[in-house]
Design a protein around this motif. Structure first.
Motif, mmCIF file in Angstrom:
data_model
loop_
_atom_site.group_PDB
_atom_site.id
_atom_site.type_symbol
_atom_site.label_atom_id
_atom_site.label_comp_id
_atom_site.label_asym_id
_atom_site.label_seq_id
_atom_site.Cartn_x
_atom_site.Cartn_y
_atom_site.Cartn_z
ATOM 1 N N ARG A 56 0.852 -1.189 0.000
ATOM 2 C CA ARG A 56 0.000 0.000 0.000
ATOM 3 C C ARG A 56 0.888 1.239 0.000
ATOM 4 O O ARG A 56 1.868 1.309 0.739
ATOM 5 N N SER A 57 0.527 2.189 -0.849
ATOM 6 C CA SER A 57 1.280 3.444 -0.875
ATOM 7 C C SER A 57 0.609 4.464 0.030
ATOM 8 O O SER A 57 0.750 5.658 -0.161
ATOM 9 N N GLY A 58 -0.106 3.977 1.003
ATOM 10 C CA GLY A 58 -0.815 4.808 1.967
ATOM 11 C C GLY A 58 -1.941 3.987 2.560
ATOM 12 O O GLY A 58 -2.152 2.849 2.168
ATOM 13 N N THR A 59 -2.645 4.565 3.504
ATOM 14 C CA THR A 59 -3.726 3.824 4.144
ATOM 15 C C THR A 59 -5.095 4.442 3.854
ATOM 16 O O THR A 59 -6.082 4.090 4.487
ATOM 17 N N GLY A 60 -5.158 5.321 2.877
ATOM 18 C CA GLY A 60 -6.416 5.984 2.532
ATOM 19 C C GLY A 60 -7.516 5.019 2.131
ATOM 20 O O GLY A 60 -8.693 5.279 2.356
ATOM 21 N N TYR A 101 4.152 -0.771 3.525
ATOM 22 C CA TYR A 101 3.621 0.579 3.354
ATOM 23 C C TYR A 101 4.729 1.551 2.984
ATOM 24 O O TYR A 101 5.807 1.513 3.564
ATOM 25 N N LYS A 102 4.436 2.402 2.023
ATOM 26 C CA LYS A 102 5.364 3.452 1.622
ATOM 27 C C LYS A 102 4.766 4.777 2.075
ATOM 28 O O LYS A 102 3.654 5.125 1.678
ATOM 29 N N ASP A 103 5.513 5.502 2.918
ATOM 30 C CA ASP A 103 4.978 6.778 3.397
ATOM 31 C C ASP A 103 5.290 7.898 2.403
ATOM 32 O O ASP A 103 5.894 7.672 1.349
ATOM 33 N N ARG A 104 4.871 9.106 2.735
ATOM 34 C CA ARG A 104 5.026 10.243 1.815
ATOM 35 C C ARG A 104 6.473 10.560 1.483
ATOM 36 O O ARG A 104 6.762 11.144 0.444
ATOM 37 N N THR A 105 7.376 10.201 2.370
ATOM 38 C CA THR A 105 8.799 10.470 2.130
ATOM 39 C C THR A 105 9.470 9.337 1.356
ATOM 40 O O THR A 105 10.643 9.429 1.028
ATOM 41 N N GLY A 106 8.723 8.257 1.088
ATOM 42 C CA GLY A 106 9.273 7.126 0.362
ATOM 43 C C GLY A 106 9.821 6.033 1.264
ATOM 44 O O GLY A 106 10.290 5.006 0.791
ATOM 45 N N LYS A 107 9.756 6.256 2.576
ATOM 46 C CA LYS A 107 10.251 5.255 3.533
ATOM 47 C C LYS A 107 9.298 4.055 3.559
ATOM 48 O O LYS A 107 8.087 4.206 3.545
#
Length: 118
Positions: A56-60, A101-107
């Motif tokens: 997931r590239s986020g949890t939205g 999961y990939k957060d907004r900073t790419g981590k």
């Protein structure tokens, strides 16, 4: 290959590397039986562990564990039964889900749900 497929394969590799770093032994990847595919099969502390990896590239849209529905679980169990028979495994097993999961900073972050279903 579609971008989401590339992301999924990368997530599986990242999850495998992460688990191996935690002492798991990787036995198989992308094991197929019929219409089912088990992303990762590992051994750890005497258990045979079948892992479903979700990226997931986020949890939205929700968390990874929410995307393993009853149909998917049934397919995974059927494939696992075949693997167990094929390898003549007689010890305990476990089904895990790993959310990558990939957060907004790419981590990249991981959420590991041990014994997620059966």
């Amino acid at each position: 290959m579609a971008e989401h497929n590339d992301s999924g394969k990368l997530a599986e590799q990242l999850a495998a590397d992460w688990l191996v770093g935690k002492g798991y032994e990787l036995l198989d990847t992308n094991y197929r039986h019929g219409h089912a595919e088990i992303d990762l099969i590992l051994k750890h502390r005497g258990l045979l562990i079948f892992v479903e990896v979700k990226f997931r590239s986020g949890t939205g849209f929700g968390f990874a564990e929410e995307f393993v529905d009853a149909t998917k679980r049934k397919l995974l169990i059927k494939a696992a039964d075949h693997y167990i028979y094929e390898k003549d495994w007689h010890n305990d097993i476990r089904f895990d889900i790993i959310g990558v999961y990939k957060d907004r900073t790419g981590k990249i972050n991981f959420r590991h749900f041990e014994d997620a279903f059966y």
